[in-house]
Design a protein around this motif. Sequence first.
Motif, mmCIF file in Angstrom:
data_model
loop_
_atom_site.group_PDB
_atom_site.id
_atom_site.type_symbol
_atom_site.label_atom_id
_atom_site.label_comp_id
_atom_site.label_asym_id
_atom_site.label_seq_id
_atom_site.Cartn_x
_atom_site.Cartn_y
_atom_site.Cartn_z
ATOM 1 N N GLU A 26 0.836 -1.206 0.000
ATOM 2 C CA GLU A 26 0.000 0.000 0.000
ATOM 3 C C GLU A 26 0.866 1.249 0.000
ATOM 4 O O GLU A 26 0.569 2.236 -0.673
ATOM 5 C CB GLU A 26 -0.936 0.019 1.214
ATOM 6 C CG GLU A 26 -2.131 -0.883 1.092
ATOM 7 C CD GLU A 26 -3.094 -0.467 -0.011
ATOM 8 O OE1 GLU A 26 -3.354 0.739 -0.188
ATOM 9 O OE2 GLU A 26 -3.601 -1.375 -0.702
ATOM 10 N N CYS A 73 -10.537 -1.542 5.335
ATOM 11 C CA CYS A 73 -10.496 -0.461 4.347
ATOM 12 C C CYS A 73 -11.740 0.421 4.427
ATOM 13 O O CYS A 73 -11.713 1.574 4.004
ATOM 14 C CB CYS A 73 -10.345 -1.036 2.933
ATOM 15 S SG CYS A 73 -8.707 -1.719 2.614
ATOM 16 N N ALA A 115 -3.848 2.170 3.875
ATOM 17 C CA ALA A 115 -4.850 1.957 2.815
ATOM 18 C C ALA A 115 -5.740 3.191 2.681
ATOM 19 O O ALA A 115 -6.101 3.590 1.562
ATOM 20 C CB ALA A 115 -5.673 0.710 3.109
#
Length: 130
Positions: free
Chosen positions: A13, A82, A99
């Motif tokens: 990420e 997320c 994220a």
Amino acid sequence: MTESELLDLTVLERKKYNYLNEALDLSQQMGEALDRADQVSIQLLLALRGEPILHLQEVDRLEKSRKSDFSQEDIQRLEELCQGAAPQLREEGLFAEQAGKTRRLLERVVELDRRLSLRLAGEDSFYQKK
């Protein structure tokens, strides 16, 4: 999913974030070149912007490959993180934070790309056809 796997996804990420940041910088420079009507710079920056986008695609493929070994429960947990679920482990918190940063930066890049595309291509823009 192990702590190591979560940290590995967090690193991926972060790589995506870095490539998106590079694409954003080049896109901003393109906007400045458009303001100056500098066609040479626009073409050069457009070509340069392709590199971080290709790297993003590679990181995305790598991330999907890593996730292919995860259980359905692990994948669901990542999606929950997320979407703002409370982390239960330190590593989950690190992943969720990165994220989120990556998602917000992606939104900025897409919005800037939309504006640039509409300025450059007008009615022929990818975004105009949506």
